[in-house]
Scaffold this motif. Structure first.
Motif, PDB file in Angstrom:
ATOM      1  N   GLY A   1       8.705  -1.045   8.505  1.00 37.65           N
ATOM      2  CA  GLY A   1       8.103  -2.378   8.449  1.00 37.65           C
ATOM      3  C   GLY A   1       7.002  -2.520   7.429  1.00 37.65           C
ATOM      4  O   GLY A   1       6.158  -3.419   7.540  1.00 37.65           O
ATOM      5  N   GLY A   2       6.982  -1.640   6.412  1.00 39.16           N
ATOM      6  CA  GLY A   2       5.955  -1.715   5.383  1.00 39.16           C
ATOM      7  C   GLY A   2       4.600  -1.219   5.833  1.00 39.16           C
ATOM      8  O   GLY A   2       3.600  -1.382   5.119  1.00 39.16           O
TER       9      GLY A   2
ATOM     10  N   THR B   1      13.573   2.926   1.262  1.00 41.40           N
ATOM     11  CA  THR B   1      14.276   2.640   2.516  1.00 41.40           C
ATOM     12  C   THR B   1      13.407   3.009   3.717  1.00 41.40           C
ATOM     13  O   THR B   1      13.337   2.271   4.707  1.00 41.40           O
ATOM     14  N   HIS B   2      12.724   4.139   3.617  1.00 39.88           N
ATOM     15  CA  HIS B   2      11.854   4.587   4.709  1.00 39.88           C
ATOM     16  C   HIS B   2      10.705   3.613   4.923  1.00 39.88           C
ATOM     17  O   HIS B   2      10.369   3.280   6.079  1.00 39.88           O
TER      18      HIS B   2
ATOM     19  N   ARG C   1       1.739   3.621   8.157  1.00 39.71           N
ATOM     20  CA  ARG C   1       2.176   4.793   8.939  1.00 39.71           C
ATOM     21  C   ARG C   1       3.424   5.433   8.348  1.00 39.71           C
ATOM     22  O   ARG C   1       3.741   6.588   8.667  1.00 39.71           O
ATOM     23  N   SER C   2       4.125   4.701   7.479  1.00 39.88           N
ATOM     24  CA  SER C   2       5.308   5.272   6.824  1.00 39.88           C
ATOM     25  C   SER C   2       4.939   6.474   5.965  1.00 39.88           C
ATOM     26  O   SER C   2       5.783   7.337   5.711  1.00 39.88           O
ATOM     27  N   LEU C   3       3.677   6.529   5.538  1.00 37.24           N
ATOM     28  CA  LEU C   3       3.226   7.653   4.721  1.00 37.24           C
ATOM     29  C   LEU C   3       3.044   8.921   5.545  1.00 37.24           C
ATOM     30  O   LEU C   3       3.041  10.027   4.996  1.00 37.24           O
ATOM     31  N   LEU C   4       2.878   8.752   6.860  1.00 37.72           N
ATOM     32  CA  LEU C   4       2.650   9.899   7.749  1.00 37.72           C
ATOM     33  C   LEU C   4       3.856  10.198   8.626  1.00 37.72           C
ATOM     34  O   LEU C   4       3.911  11.246   9.266  1.00 37.72           O
ATOM     35  N   THR C   5       4.808   9.275   8.655  1.00 37.90           N
ATOM     36  CA  THR C   5       6.002   9.461   9.478  1.00 37.90           C
ATOM     37  C   THR C   5       7.041  10.289   8.731  1.00 37.90           C
ATOM     38  O   THR C   5       7.336   9.989   7.573  1.00 37.90           O
TER      39      THR C   5
ATOM     40  N   LEU D   1       0.816  -1.222   0.000  1.00 36.03           N
ATOM     41  CA  LEU D   1       0.000   0.000   0.000  1.00 36.03           C
ATOM     42  C   LEU D   1       0.847   1.269   0.000  1.00 36.03           C
ATOM     43  O   LEU D   1       0.649   2.137  -0.856  1.00 36.03           O
ATOM     44  N   PRO D   2       1.798   1.420   0.924  1.00 38.07           N
ATOM     45  CA  PRO D   2       2.614   2.646   0.875  1.00 38.07           C
ATOM     46  C   PRO D   2       3.436   2.759  -0.398  1.00 38.07           C
ATOM     47  O   PRO D   2       3.639   3.867  -0.907  1.00 38.07           O
ATOM     48  N   ARG D   3       3.904   1.636  -0.945  1.00 39.76           N
ATOM     49  CA  ARG D   3       4.639   1.684  -2.203  1.00 39.76           C
ATOM     50  C   ARG D   3       3.743   2.192  -3.330  1.00 39.76           C
ATOM     51  O   ARG D   3       4.178   2.981  -4.174  1.00 39.76           O
TER      52      ARG D   3
END
Length: 228
Positions: free
Chosen positions: A154-155, A148-149, A158-162, A72-74
């Motif tokens: 961990g996929g 990398t982020h 939340r990586s989209l908001l961090t 999803l984040p990708r």
């Protein structure tokens, strides 16, 4: 072929078959694409480039998804990058012919939108070289940072908001591989000729073809990694 391969193919058929068998669906796609190019850039890259990465993972690791991969984040990041690619293609496809006219080549802007000829091939190559020399290194580096982020998170969505820790990631990037392989090999030997073909196509087909090229490159890199 395993069950996951049949499922992957089934999903591809569900997504793309309506555009081939239904003329109203295809007409809607063309009209929506013409009216909302940026939105469609997000959708095309979000779907196709992510599927390409999943296919590359299948070739290299035997699975289409795994913990920490972050489909999803990708997809969201690819969609945003796709909008940037569309903007870059518009800027360079308009600006380079104008610059060529400034340098003395008559009617370059008209030739690139006309029938195929040697002059059109030369202009398309020039656009490709300019875009991939000026824009691509920045784009590829930022894409590596986002990848990398996502892995560091961990996929998780939340990586989209961090906030991305730019300093730490940039410091620890493998710059040897980035320079000696990504920049020095994929750009001149793959992207220069591939995007020359892209700029020979009609404007409405360029973004879709560019997204497909991303799938092709992902598969080739996965095959190369597996051979190693």
């Amino acid at each position: 072929m395993k069950k996951q391969d049949f499922l992957f193919i089934f999903v591809l058929v569900i997504i793309f078959l309506p555009f081939f068998v239904s003329e109203p669906v295809y007409d809607w796609y063309k009209s929506f694409n013409a009216a909302h190019g940026m939105v469609m850039s997000f959708v095309k890259f979000g779907i196709l480039a992510t599927l390409g990465e999943m296919l590359g993972l299948r070739i290299s690791a035997g699975v289409y998804n795994r913990k920490g991969f972050g489909v999803l984040p990708r997809a969201v990041v690819w969609g945003l990058l796709g909008m940037g690619i569309n903007a870059a293609m518009i800027i360079f496809s308009k600006g380079v012919p104008q610059f060529m006219e400034y340098m003395g080549m008559a009617n370059a802007a008209a030739i690139i939108n006309g029938e195929f000829c040697l002059d059109k091939l030369w202009i398309a190559l020039t656009i490709s070289v300019a875009m991939n020399t000026i824009f691509a290194p920045v784009f590829m580096t930022f894409h590596k940072i986002t990848d990398t982020h996502i892995l560091d998170c961990g996929g998780s969505p939340r990586s989209l908001l961090t906030p991305i820790p730019m300093t730490r990631i940039i410091t620890h990037l493998n710059w040897d591989a980035q320079w000696n392989f990504v920049f020095k090999k994929t750009i001149p030997f793959f992207w220069y000729p591939a995007h020359t073909i892209t700029f020979l196509l009609p404007g409405e087909m360029r973004v879709l073809f560019a997204a497909i090229l991303g799938v092709v490159l992902g598969v080739l890199l996965a095959i190369a990694a597996r051979m190693k």
